[in-house]
Design a protein around this motif. Structure first.
Motif, mmCIF file in Angstrom:
data_model
loop_
_atom_site.group_PDB
_atom_site.id
_atom_site.type_symbol
_atom_site.label_atom_id
_atom_site.label_comp_id
_atom_site.label_asym_id
_atom_site.label_seq_id
_atom_site.Cartn_x
_atom_site.Cartn_y
_atom_site.Cartn_z
ATOM 1 N N GLY A 57 27.624 30.945 31.464
ATOM 2 C CA GLY A 57 27.719 31.110 30.076
ATOM 3 C C GLY A 57 28.879 30.744 29.376
ATOM 4 N N GLU A 58 28.606 30.730 28.167
ATOM 5 C CA GLU A 58 29.917 30.665 27.029
ATOM 6 C C GLU A 58 31.155 31.422 27.435
ATOM 7 N N ASP A 59 32.217 30.796 27.931
ATOM 8 C CA ASP A 59 33.503 31.662 28.190
ATOM 9 C C ASP A 59 33.177 32.664 29.280
ATOM 10 N N PHE A 60 32.274 32.416 30.314
ATOM 11 C CA PHE A 60 32.002 33.289 31.127
ATOM 12 C C PHE A 60 32.900 33.377 32.470
ATOM 13 N N HIS A 61 33.732 34.433 32.618
ATOM 14 C CA HIS A 61 34.750 34.663 33.697
ATOM 15 C C HIS A 61 33.862 35.068 34.963
ATOM 16 N N LEU A 62 34.150 34.508 36.035
ATOM 17 C CA LEU A 62 33.498 34.347 37.252
ATOM 18 C C LEU A 62 33.700 35.846 37.896
ATOM 19 N N LEU A 63 34.858 36.343 37.615
ATOM 20 C CA LEU A 63 35.145 37.713 38.448
ATOM 21 C C LEU A 63 34.388 38.803 37.529
ATOM 22 N N GLY A 64 33.785 38.461 36.433
ATOM 23 C CA GLY A 64 32.758 39.676 35.935
ATOM 24 C C GLY A 64 31.202 39.271 36.182
ATOM 25 N N ASP A 65 31.107 38.503 37.283
ATOM 26 C CA ASP A 65 29.642 38.749 38.077
ATOM 27 C C ASP A 65 29.640 39.164 39.318
ATOM 28 N N HIS A 66 30.492 38.658 40.252
ATOM 29 C CA HIS A 66 30.977 39.132 41.643
ATOM 30 C C HIS A 66 32.469 38.962 41.760
ATOM 31 N N PHE A 67 32.724 39.943 42.807
ATOM 32 C CA PHE A 67 34.373 40.174 43.296
ATOM 33 C C PHE A 67 34.696 39.105 44.324
ATOM 34 N N HIS A 68 34.984 37.820 44.295
ATOM 35 C CA HIS A 68 35.413 37.083 45.358
ATOM 36 C C HIS A 68 36.716 36.264 45.289
ATOM 37 N N PRO A 69 37.833 37.087 45.183
ATOM 38 C CA PRO A 69 39.188 36.482 44.737
ATOM 39 C C PRO A 69 39.599 35.465 45.951
ATOM 40 N N VAL A 70 38.689 35.534 47.029
ATOM 41 C CA VAL A 70 39.113 34.541 48.178
ATOM 42 C C VAL A 70 38.795 33.041 47.621
ATOM 43 N N LEU A 71 38.201 32.801 46.647
ATOM 44 C CA LEU A 71 37.959 31.774 46.322
ATOM 45 C C LEU A 71 39.243 30.856 45.930
ATOM 46 N N VAL A 72 40.332 31.615 45.683
ATOM 47 C CA VAL A 72 41.469 31.082 45.144
ATOM 48 C C VAL A 72 42.027 30.307 46.176
ATOM 49 N N VAL A 73 41.913 30.496 47.659
ATOM 50 C CA VAL A 73 42.398 29.944 48.663
ATOM 51 C C VAL A 73 41.877 28.367 48.883
ATOM 52 N N LEU A 74 40.612 28.263 48.180
ATOM 53 C CA LEU A 74 40.084 26.977 48.287
ATOM 54 C C LEU A 74 40.456 26.067 47.277
ATOM 55 N N ASP A 211 33.755 48.959 39.911
ATOM 56 C CA ASP A 211 34.302 49.849 38.536
ATOM 57 C C ASP A 211 35.342 49.526 37.841
ATOM 58 N N VAL A 212 36.191 48.627 38.320
ATOM 59 C CA VAL A 212 37.146 48.093 37.700
ATOM 60 C C VAL A 212 37.363 46.945 37.224
ATOM 61 N N VAL A 213 37.276 45.756 38.281
ATOM 62 C CA VAL A 213 37.349 44.306 38.114
ATOM 63 C C VAL A 213 36.088 43.671 37.395
ATOM 64 N N ILE A 214 35.056 43.825 38.000
ATOM 65 C CA ILE A 214 33.919 43.217 37.416
ATOM 66 C C ILE A 214 33.509 43.661 36.058
ATOM 67 N N PRO A 215 33.436 45.203 35.806
ATOM 68 C CA PRO A 215 33.219 45.522 34.345
ATOM 69 C C PRO A 215 34.527 44.940 33.368
ATOM 70 N N HIS A 216 35.708 44.886 33.892
ATOM 71 C CA HIS A 216 36.712 44.402 32.996
ATOM 72 C C HIS A 216 36.621 42.915 32.348
ATOM 73 N N PHE A 217 35.740 42.141 33.170
ATOM 74 C CA PHE A 217 35.621 40.796 33.134
ATOM 75 C C PHE A 217 33.997 40.467 32.480
ATOM 76 N N SER A 218 33.299 41.347 32.971
ATOM 77 C CA SER A 218 31.780 41.098 32.472
ATOM 78 C C SER A 218 31.535 41.060 31.205
ATOM 79 N N PRO A 219 30.840 40.348 30.570
ATOM 80 C CA PRO A 219 30.428 40.410 29.284
ATOM 81 C C PRO A 219 29.831 41.652 28.692
#
Length: 510
Positions: A57-74, A211-219
């Protein structure tokens, strides 16, 4: 020699996976959902930016969909080769690496031969074939982690078990519930402190993610994946339903042929033995959450969801065999009279010979279980591509037809640095040089190119357009055909201000 054999098995599986993955990409079988999504996220991390994913989606932050910060290591992988195929290479390495802890646990219980057969059953099993055929997904990171958690638990390295469990929280938000399952296994082993700590980490991690991360970034401002309306309108209602009407909950688990097929595929090749092992508890939250889910597609055995369950249930089956043999040995010792034991001892050439014969018999039983699963996988790979998709690669059944050539012409028609909406199958081939979304996901004022596939019923995405809707929208926005009906693919273009194209190009710049 044992190391050589294990390395050879892992390498052979990796080569098979890689060939299949590259052929999928070359034939435009890979899709924006999910390969394009994860490419855009990891690509942005590699540019030291937030994971904004236009395919979602337009300007969609992926941490607003699922919580997967492990992707950073890739992200560093993209400093080597910034191509979506790099993610699939990572996927392959993660899957192959899960063979090592699986082998070590199986070998510790039954010896080298059983360990190697278990590795074969794991690497050729349908869950691994399904995720390779689906392309990269964050759950792949959890596959070796869960196998190492079982290894650490068996070795009594409980601090490592807790540490690896904590790492699971970075893979996906629902891993918090899996940590509670790990805590239950630790409780059964009377590791009270470790169990309490793991459970607390799981509950806290799930709360923090949902309750914290995903709602913060979710549209929408909330966690959008409560899809268990058969259990209740909320998590609290679901708990009440499970506690007060467990018989009705049980019927939900088998109320569709796909659900029954999933049960059978997981457990019948392993002789139903995983169901008797405490380690099956580790897989319960993942499996049950799928079967209770409202979405039919998550019940199907053709997606990525089962990969993390494969090492759990395989090792759980072997654990059950080990436990059965231990119980039988204890009963045999109790029921034999001293005179009979002396007679058997005298009849055998040496006590060592008796022990060796018993050990060999136990190892044969231990080997028979993964051998059955391996045989099912071999037959399935040769004859049942619906569940064992590597059949296309093993039998060289790929086709580079006119649709493949049409896709290539379509993506080559789109210039670099523009905002484009593409067919799901074309998107992975544009992520490295455009700001690409799916049809209907992008701010219309930015769009200058479209690729529409009129051979499908829906064009992909969370709220997919039909081809007719996409053509109507293109007409309203003033797009004109550049390529018309090339094997069902249409490329359309309209002129936009240079400043618009410049803003689109900025997406891929550091």
């Amino acid at each position: 020699m044992q190391r050589i054999q294990l390395t050879a098995a892992m390498a052979a599986a990796s080569v098979l996976y890689l060939v299949h993955s590259l052929l999928r990409y070359a034939t435009f079988s890979a899709k924006g959902f999910d390969l394009g999504i994860f490419d855009q996220a990891v690509r942005q991390y590699a540019l030291f930016k937030a994971p904004i994913v236009p395919i979602k989606g337009e300007d969609f932050h992926l941490l607003g969909d699922h919580f997967h910060p492990v992707l950073v290591v890739l992200a560093p992988l993209y400093w080597i080769w910034d191509d979506p195929r790099m993610l699939n290479i990572a996927l392959i390495l993660l899957l192959a690496s899960a063979a090592l802890p699986t082998y070590l646990v199986a070998r510790g219980w039954f010896g080298h031969r059983t360990g190697m057969v278990a590795v074969g059953a794991l690497l050729l099993g349908w869950p691994f074939q399904a995720i390779v055929n689906w392309d990269f997904h964050e759950i792949a990171v959890g596959v070796p982690l869960i196998a190492w958690i079982i290894w650490a638990t068996e070795r009594g390295r409980i601090r490592l078990t807790v540490g690896l469990s904590a790492a699971l929280l970075l893979v996906r938000e629902d891993m918090g519930v899996t940590l509670v399952a790990i805590a239950l296994v630790l409780l059964l082993r009377r590791r009270w402190t470790a169990a309490a700590l793991t459970a607390a980490l799981g509950v806290a991690g799930y709360w923090f993610a949902t309750d914290v991360v995903i709602p913060h970034f979710s549209p929408s401002g909330d966690f959008g994946y409560w899809e268990f309306t058969a259990l209740g309108a909320s998590a609290g209602a679901a708990v009440v339903f499970l506690l007060t009407q467990p018989w009705h909950a049980a019927t939900i688990l088998v109320d569709h042929p796909l659900k029954i097929a999933l049960w059978l595929l997981h457990f019948v090749p392993l002789w139903l033995l995983p169901l008797a092992s405490p380690y099956a508890i580790l897989g319960a939250p993942i499996l049950l959450s799928r079967l209770f889910n409202d979405r039919l597609n998550v019940w199907s055995p053709v997606y990525q969801y089962d990969a993390i369950l494969a090492p759990i249930f395989l090792l759980a089956a072997l654990d059950t065999v080990r436990r059965i043999q231990a119980v039988r040995a204890r009963r045999a010792r109790r029921t034999r009279s001293p005179a009979r034991q002396a007679s058997e001892h005298a009849a055998s050439s040496t006590p060592a010979a008796t022990t060796a014969a018993t050990t060999a018999r136990n190892r044969r039983w231990g080997t028979a279980v993964p051998a059955t699963a391996l045989a099912v996988s071999v037959v399935g790979t040769l004859f049942f591509p619906q569940v064992f998709p590597l059949q296309r690669t093993v039998t060289a059944s790929w086709s580079f037809d006119e649709r493949v050539a049409a896709h290539q012409r379509a993506v080559e028609a789109v210039p670099d640095g523009v905002c484009v909406e593409a067919a799901d199958t074309a998107a992975p081939h544009l992520v490295d040089r455009t700001r690409v979304g799916l049809n209907g996901t992008t701010d219309a004022s930015r769009l200058s190119w479209l690729i529409i596939d009129d051979t499908v019923s829906e064009l992909g995405g969370n709220d997919p357009l039909t081809p007719e809707e996409a053509f109507d929208r293109a007409d309203r926005l003033g797009f004109e055909p550049v390529i018309s009906d090339d094997a069902g693919l249409w490329v359309l273009h309209r002129e936009v201000d240079d400043a618009v194209d410049a803003s689109c190009a900025e997406y891929l710049r550091r």
